[in-house]
Scaffold this motif. Sequence first.
Motif, PDB file in Angstrom:
ATOM      1  N   ARG A 176       0.830  -1.206   0.000  1.00 23.84           N
ATOM      2  CA  ARG A 176       0.000   0.000   0.000  1.00 23.84           C
ATOM      3  C   ARG A 176       0.866   1.259   0.000  1.00 23.84           C
ATOM      4  NH1 ARG A 176      -4.728   1.310   4.467  1.00 23.84           N
ATOM      5  NH2 ARG A 176      -5.664   3.101   3.380  1.00 23.84           N
ATOM      6  N   SER A 177       1.909   1.271   0.823  1.00 23.69           N
ATOM      7  CA  SER A 177       2.817   2.423   0.839  1.00 23.69           C
ATOM      8  C   SER A 177       3.509   2.583  -0.512  1.00 23.69           C
ATOM      9  CB  SER A 177       3.863   2.261   1.948  1.00 23.69           C
ATOM     10  OG  SER A 177       3.321   2.586   3.205  1.00 23.69           O
ATOM     11  N   ASN A 178       3.963   1.465  -1.076  1.00 20.17           N
ATOM     12  CA  ASN A 178       4.657   1.529  -2.354  1.00 20.17           C
ATOM     13  C   ASN A 178       3.749   2.091  -3.441  1.00 20.17           C
ATOM     14  OD1 ASN A 178       7.017   0.862  -4.026  1.00 20.17           O
ATOM     15  ND2 ASN A 178       5.638  -0.613  -4.981  1.00 20.17           N
ATOM     16  N   SER A 184       2.433   9.144  -6.064  1.00 16.31           N
ATOM     17  CA  SER A 184       2.728  10.498  -5.584  1.00 16.31           C
ATOM     18  C   SER A 184       4.052  10.493  -4.834  1.00 16.31           C
ATOM     19  CB  SER A 184       1.599  10.991  -4.663  1.00 16.31           C
ATOM     20  OG  SER A 184       1.850  12.308  -4.212  1.00 16.31           O
ATOM     21  N   PRO A 185       5.169  10.467  -5.569  1.00 13.26           N
ATOM     22  CA  PRO A 185       6.479  10.333  -4.918  1.00 13.26           C
ATOM     23  C   PRO A 185       6.848  11.543  -4.070  1.00 13.26           C
ATOM     24  CG  PRO A 185       6.733  10.790  -7.262  1.00 13.26           C
ATOM     25  CD  PRO A 185       5.275  10.535  -7.038  1.00 13.26           C
ATOM     26  N   LEU A 186       7.679  11.285  -3.074  1.00 13.06           N
ATOM     27  CA  LEU A 186       8.249  12.356  -2.263  1.00 13.06           C
ATOM     28  C   LEU A 186       9.179  13.182  -3.141  1.00 13.06           C
ATOM     29  CD1 LEU A 186       8.328  13.225   0.777  1.00 13.06           C
ATOM     30  CD2 LEU A 186      10.415  11.867   0.960  1.00 13.06           C
ATOM     31  N   ALA A 212      10.154   7.001  -2.055  1.00  7.12           N
ATOM     32  CA  ALA A 212       9.819   7.134  -0.635  1.00  7.12           C
ATOM     33  C   ALA A 212      11.011   7.452   0.238  1.00  7.12           C
ATOM     34  CB  ALA A 212       9.144   5.851  -0.140  1.00  7.12           C
ATOM     35  N   PHE A 213      12.196   7.552  -0.328  1.00 10.53           N
ATOM     36  CA  PHE A 213      13.335   7.927   0.501  1.00 10.53           C
ATOM     37  C   PHE A 213      14.406   8.623  -0.334  1.00 10.53           C
ATOM     38  CE2 PHE A 213      14.598   3.777  -1.048  1.00 10.53           C
ATOM     39  CZ  PHE A 213      15.975   3.830  -1.184  1.00 10.53           C
ATOM     40  N   GLU A 246      -0.197  13.364   4.315  1.00 15.28           N
ATOM     41  CA  GLU A 246      -0.607  12.332   3.363  1.00 15.28           C
ATOM     42  C   GLU A 246       0.531  11.369   3.046  1.00 15.28           C
ATOM     43  OE1 GLU A 246      -1.229  15.515   3.022  1.00 15.28           O
ATOM     44  OE2 GLU A 246      -3.425  15.590   3.131  1.00 15.28           O
ATOM     45  N   LYS A 247       1.772  11.812   3.250  1.00 10.95           N
ATOM     46  CA  LYS A 247       2.918  10.965   2.937  1.00 10.95           C
ATOM     47  C   LYS A 247       3.695  10.557   4.185  1.00 10.95           C
ATOM     48  CE  LYS A 247       3.407  13.005  -1.636  1.00 10.95           C
ATOM     49  NZ  LYS A 247       4.298  13.719  -2.590  1.00 10.95           N
TER      50      LYS A 247
END
Length: 522
Positions: A176-178, A184-186, A212-213, A246-247
Motif C-alpha cells: 500500500r505504501s509503495n 505520488s512520490p516524495l 519514498a526515501f 498524506e505521505k
Amino acid sequence: MTDDHRAFIPFTGLATGEGTTVIEGVTAAQQAFIAELRHWREVSGHSQKALAAAVGYTPSYVSKVETGSTLPSKQFVEQADTRLRAGRALVRRWQAAREEIAPATTGAVTTRPLADDSQVAPTASLIVEHEHAELSYDDGVFRTLVRRQLYNAGTEPVTQYLIRIAVDRHPGDPERSNRLYRESPLTWDEIGLIATCSGEPMSWRVKHDRDAFKELWLLLENDDGKFPLYPGQTVWIEYIYTVSAEKWGPWWQRAIRVPTRRLSIKMDLPTALNPAVWGMETSMTAASSAFRTPIDRIEEGDRTHFVWSIDDPDMHARYRVEWKFRAGVESERDDEMKTSESSDKMSEIGIVQDGDPILTETATRFAFPDEAEDARRVVAQIVSTMERVGQAHDFAKGMGIAAPQIGIGRAAAVVRTANGETLTLLNPRVIDESNGVDEQYEGCLSFFDVRGMVPRPRSIEVEHQDVDGRTHITVFQDGVARLVAHEIDHLDGLLYRSRMRPGVEPISVAQYRGTGRAWSYR
C-alpha cells in the motif's frame, strides 16, 4: 518518517564504510535495482542470509546480487518481491535493468573508491556528543528538525555527512505504501531541506533519489568556501525538512549508528487533537520493550509537548515513537466494532489478511546463534505492530501475533497474556499435550470479522529456543496454552478454522457475546 524512520541515523561513510564505492560496468538501472532490493530487505528486517533462506538461494548469491556481481534471475526477483512485500517494485526495477544492461556487463565486475570520497579518509571517526530531534505537526504538515553536535575523534578532517529522509504512510503494509509513493512520490520541492553548520549554509550532493526515501551527503562547504571538521574539533550541524501528512505515518524512529553521548527527542502536537504517544526500544542484546523511562507530557496552551532523552545509548539501539490522534474519532477500543470495519482496521495497522499465501506456508526456522540479530529484528517488528493493535482494540483474553501475520515467513511469535505478561516464542513446536480438551471462541487478527469455536488441549508442552541457540521446554495451561497454540498454528501455516469441528462455522462479531471477558475454565 524522518531521516531515521527506516531504522537509520545519519552517519559518516567513514564510520560504516557505506556509500564509499561504486560498481564499474554496472548500469544506472541495475544500481537502482540494487538500492531497491536493499531498501525492502531492510524494511522487512531480513538479512542477506534470511532472505536467501526465504527464497531458496544461497547467501553468497544474494551478496553477489547486491554488489552488482550478477544480475539476478527472474525467479529470484519474483520470489524476493513476494517475500519482501515490495508491491512489484523489485520486478519493475529488474526489468528496467535487464533491458538496459549490455551482455558484456553481465559477468563479474570490480569496485573502486569514489573519487569524491578520497576527501574522507578511512582513519576519520565521529562521535555525536548530542543529538536533539524535534517533530512538530500543524495544518496537515510534519516538520522535522535535527541538531547534532559532532566531534572528530579521528586523525583526518571530515568533509561530509550522510543523511536519509524516508517516509512510510502505512507501516506494515509495504504494498500500500509503495503504491502511494509510486503515484505520488516524495519530492525535493516539498521537502524544502535547509541545512547549516554553525550557522553556515551547507551544500549537499544526492546519493539516492527514490519515491519514498532520499539519501544525500551534507557537505561541509558552500559557494563561499569550505569548513571541514578537523581532528579534535566540535561543531553543530542542523537540518530541517517538511513532509505532508498524506505521505507521513504514525511513527518516528532514531537509531544509533555512531557512538552517541546523548539523545533527546521532542514532539510538538496540537492539544486539540488529543494526542497519545508511546515509545519502544530495541537493541542488539534485547527484544523490543517500552522506553526505560517515561515520556514527559507538557501542555502549553494549544500545544502539547512530549519530551524524552537518554544518555549513552547503546550502539545499534533503536528508539521508536508512535502516536495517534484521538480527538473527533470514535473509540476503536469498542469490541463491538462494525463487522465491515474490523478486518479493514487490522489491515491498515499492518496485519496480513486471510487469502495471502504467506498465511498457509510453513515459517522458516532461525539458525541460532548465527541469525540472532535477524530474530531480534523480527520480534521488534512484531512487538511494534502489537502496540498499534493494542491501541485500536482491547483484548481481555490476551493476544498474539506471529511473524507471517506481518508478512515475514520466519518462526517467531509474541504472545501477550490477559495479565500483561509478554512471551516471545522462537522456533516453537508443541511436543506434548494433555488429553483434556476445552472448546472456546477464538478470534484471529487476520480475519477479525468473525469468531470461531475451537477445541484445544487444556495444557501443552512447547519446545522453543533463545537467540543463543539454547533449547527450552515450557508448559502452558488453559488460556495461555490456547494463545500459544494459536500462534504456533500460524507458524505451521494453519488458521483456527482448520481446528474447528466438522460442520461448525465461525459467527460474526455482532453475534458473539464473549466480548470483554476472559475465557473461563472450571
